[in-house]
Scaffold this motif. Structure first.
Motif, PDB file in Angstrom:
ATOM      1  N   ALA A  79       0.863  -1.181   0.000  1.00 19.25           N
ATOM      2  CA  ALA A  79       0.000   0.000   0.000  1.00 19.25           C
ATOM      3  C   ALA A  79       0.898   1.229   0.000  1.00 19.25           C
ATOM      4  O   ALA A  79       2.068   1.160   0.404  1.00 19.25           O
ATOM      5  N   SER A  80       0.347   2.344  -0.417  1.00 19.93           N
ATOM      6  CA  SER A  80       1.108   3.590  -0.484  1.00 19.93           C
ATOM      7  C   SER A  80       1.436   4.092   0.926  1.00 19.93           C
ATOM      8  O   SER A  80       0.744   3.753   1.892  1.00 19.93           O
ATOM      9  N   PRO A  81       2.457   4.946   1.037  1.00 18.61           N
ATOM     10  CA  PRO A  81       2.737   5.558   2.336  1.00 18.61           C
ATOM     11  C   PRO A  81       1.523   6.311   2.878  1.00 18.61           C
ATOM     12  O   PRO A  81       1.284   6.313   4.089  1.00 18.61           O
ATOM     13  N   GLU A  82       0.740   6.927   2.000  1.00 19.29           N
ATOM     14  CA  GLU A  82      -0.443   7.660   2.434  1.00 19.29           C
ATOM     15  C   GLU A  82      -1.479   6.727   3.067  1.00 19.29           C
ATOM     16  O   GLU A  82      -2.106   7.075   4.067  1.00 19.29           O
ATOM     17  N   ALA A  83      -1.662   5.544   2.485  1.00 22.05           N
ATOM     18  CA  ALA A  83      -2.608   4.576   3.058  1.00 22.05           C
ATOM     19  C   ALA A  83      -2.111   4.061   4.402  1.00 22.05           C
ATOM     20  O   ALA A  83      -2.893   3.902   5.349  1.00 22.05           O
ATOM     21  N   VAL A  84      -0.802   3.821   4.511  1.00 23.70           N
ATOM     22  CA  VAL A  84      -0.220   3.360   5.777  1.00 23.70           C
ATOM     23  C   VAL A  84      -0.339   4.479   6.814  1.00 23.70           C
ATOM     24  O   VAL A  84      -0.731   4.231   7.961  1.00 23.70           O
ATOM     25  N   TRP A  85      -0.032   5.701   6.425  1.00 28.92           N
ATOM     26  CA  TRP A  85      -0.141   6.855   7.315  1.00 28.92           C
ATOM     27  C   TRP A  85      -1.569   6.988   7.827  1.00 28.92           C
ATOM     28  O   TRP A  85      -1.804   7.265   9.006  1.00 28.92           O
ATOM     29  N   ASP A  86      -2.535   6.800   6.948  1.00 30.32           N
ATOM     30  CA  ASP A  86      -3.945   6.899   7.313  1.00 30.32           C
ATOM     31  C   ASP A  86      -4.283   5.934   8.449  1.00 30.32           C
ATOM     32  O   ASP A  86      -5.001   6.294   9.382  1.00 30.32           O
TER      33      ASP A  86
END
Length: 164
Positions: free
Chosen positions: A14-21
């Motif tokens: 998953a993208s860093p943005e999805a992980v960050w979320d």
């Protein structure tokens, strides 16, 4: 004086943005992380100074802890800290993006026992390995749970998505 340091990592599709979320979705930690029994968080956005109370066992401490974000660089790294009795606990997360859209998530958990009494340190030397092993296993589960949720959210939306 550092009592223990644990370094772990996982690869997430998953993208860093999805992980960050997922990492910053503190209100939903009890549904995301099997080690968290409950959280109480305000309405403020996740950033330096954000605090919440969570119930779990961490480095042998059982019960509720108040955590505070001390570093926040979206979507690359975040750190939160708590103080329990005489100990300070620091958890640092680093997200490393890969060219294929996946993310490596690294966590470093540090227990500082500087303020313990000599008796408490002696007991830690005798029994601290159990606490270390339990905390390492808990963090391994956290990484698995974060990976599962980030991949689920990424598959649903093709990117970051906040669960409601």
């Amino acid at each position: 004086m550092t009592g223990h340091v644990i370094h772990l990592n996982t690869e997430i599709n998953a993208s860093p943005e999805a992980v960050w979320d997922v990492l910053t979705d503190v209100a939903h930690y009890p549904e995301i992380l099997r080690s968290v029994k409950a959280t109480r968080v305000g309405d403020e956005p996740y950033d330096v100074g954000t605090s919440w109370v969570e119930e779990r066992t961490f480095f042998g401490h059982h019960g509720e802890e108040e955590l505070r974000v001390t570093e926040c660089v979206e979507p690359r790294r975040t750190t939160h800290e708590t103080r329990v009795d005489h100990d300070s606990i620091r958890s640092a997360y680093v997200l490393q993006p890969h060219g294929d859209g996946s993310t490596k998530l690294l966590v470093t958990a540090t227990l500082d026992i500087t303020d313990r009494t000599s008796t408490e340190r002696m007991l830690w030397n005798a029994f601290g390995a159990h606490s270390y092993n339990a905390t390492r296993k808990m963090l391994e589960h956290d990484l698995e749970d974060i990976r599962t949720e980030a991949e689920r959210r990424g598959a649903q939306t093709g990117g970051a998505h906040r669960a409601s």
